[in-house]
Motif scaffolding. Structure first.
Motif: not given
Length: 399
Positions: A217-228, A277-289
């Motif tokens: 499972g992949v959580l794609l993250a762009d660099v312009d975000l902060v993890f809290l 409103w659109v899903f953001n393509s800079g932070f999304f999770y994909l299951r391996p399907t």
């Protein structure tokens, strides 16, 4: 009498010769069949060797029998699983209000042959077969520094950078950040090393495919975000695609009816439409399907042939229904909580001006709406981590 003796003597000589010849033949036969001759010691050696062979054959037979029993057990278990799976497909509708459809597609069978080197790395870095993936080149290095610091602060272990140039690889190595350097590919490397943010953003759809094929499972993250917070504790995992939204409230993020008005139609002038409103393509999770992999393939194919903004293409393939000339993607979708997975419009237009919402601690803050990304990332760290209450005040609502 003399004549009779002359007839008998030749016959007698032939008999002796035949006897000798028979003896020689018997001796040869015995030599071939019993090479150790007729002595007792030779016979014992033959018997002993035969016993050893019998013991060896018995041991091999026992091993084969044991393996066969194990295989038979596995076949029985697989047969039972198939039977149960077939039963599950034969579902009767229950009473009113109890029927729910299946929205979680089965995961793909992992195929390590697609990238053995990546497979070995993921075994060490991933947690529960899940991984955060970030693509970066030298153009975004300052933001990557802020992000990796937030990852370490939160204690996220399954974080992996895909360096697109030597500078980012060196940064990861010197800062003990897990990274995976791809095999040389001229077409990709040109984009990765010198491409703009939008070009790199489109590249990620191609890079992520192998992770899914390997069963992660992949959580794609762009660099312009902060993890809290650690995001994996806030995922539902009940859909193929789980994405943060560009929406700024419940209606825009999760869907609403919008009335279209056309006075020329007189009595039927109003038409109700459904909008989101659109899903953001800079932070999304994909299951391996399979639908997740198909989504990546479709977006990659469209961008390579027609170009365009990757986020727009991402949403078109997610939401456009089947219609004449087009077969829609059958992927289940979930919009993330906008106050947990917060975009910068929500933060700067709403949250910072509301005393109750300011008390909430989001999982991430994504500076997707604003161009002064680095400064706002640093301000978010000051506000949410260091407790500086006025850290967000100096910024405008817009970019």
């Amino acid at each position: 009498m003399a004549g009779r003796k002359e007839k008998i003597q030749p016959f007698h000589g032939c008999g002796i010769a035949i006897a000798i010849l028979v003896g020689i033949v018997i001796g040869c036969v015995c030599t071939v069949l019993l090479p150790n001759d007729f002595f007792k010691s030779g016979s014992l050696k033959v018997a002993s060797a035969s016993c050893e062979r019998v013991k060896m054959f018995k041991a091999e037979f026992a091993i084969i029998s044991e393996k066969n029993a194990e295989l038979s057990k596995q076949v029985s278990e697989l047969t039972e699983k198939v039977r149960l799976a077939e039963q599950k497909t034969e579902i009767k509708a229950g009473p009113f209000g109890t029927v729910t459809g299946l929205q979680t597609n089965p995961t793909v069978v992992p195929d390590e042959s697609v990238n053995p080197r990546l497979a070995k790395l993921l075994e060490k870095v991933a947690v529960n077969k899940e991984i955060i993936v970030v693509l970066a080149n030298n153009n975004v290095k300052p933001m990557l520094e802020v992000q990796t610091a937030s990852v370490k602060r939160v204690g996220i272990q399954n974080y992996l950078v895909i360096p697109l140039d030597d500078s980012i690889e060196s940064f990861c190595r010197s800062n003990e950040v897990a990274y995976f350097k791809r095999d040389p590919d001229n077409a990709i490397d040109v984009v990765g090393k010198s491409g703009s943010g939008s070009a790199v953003s489109g590249l990620k759809f191609r890079v992520l495919r192998e992770f899914l094929q390997l069963g992660y499972g992949v959580l794609l993250a762009d660099v312009d975000l902060v993890f809290l917070q650690n995001p994996f504790g806030h995922l539902y995992r009940d859909s193929d695609v789980e994405s943060m939204s560009d929406g700024h409230d419940n209606n825009t993020a999760y869907g609403f009816n919008d009335v279209f008005d056309d006075p020329s139609m007189t009595r039927s002038r109003t038409v109700y439409t459904t909008r989101i409103w659109v899903f953001n393509s800079g932070f999304f999770y994909l299951r391996p399907t399979l639908p997740s992999i198909e989504l990546l393939d479709r977006v990659t194919d469209t961008l390579s042939k027609s170009g365009g903004w990757d986020q727009a293409v991402f949403n078109e393939h997610l939401f456009y229904p089947s219609h004449p000339g087009y077969i829609g993607l059958h992927a289940s979708k979930r919009a993330m909580d906008i106050y947990e997975f917060m975009n910068s419009r929500v933060l700067f237009k709403t949250v910072r001006k509301n005393e109750e919402l300011k008390k909430l601690k989001p999982v991430i803050v994504h500076m997707n709406y604003h161009s002064d990304k680095l400064e706002r990332m640093q301000a978010a760290v000051e506000f949410y981590v260091n407790g500086k209450q006025d850290a967000l005040d100096s910024f405008s609502d817009g970019s």
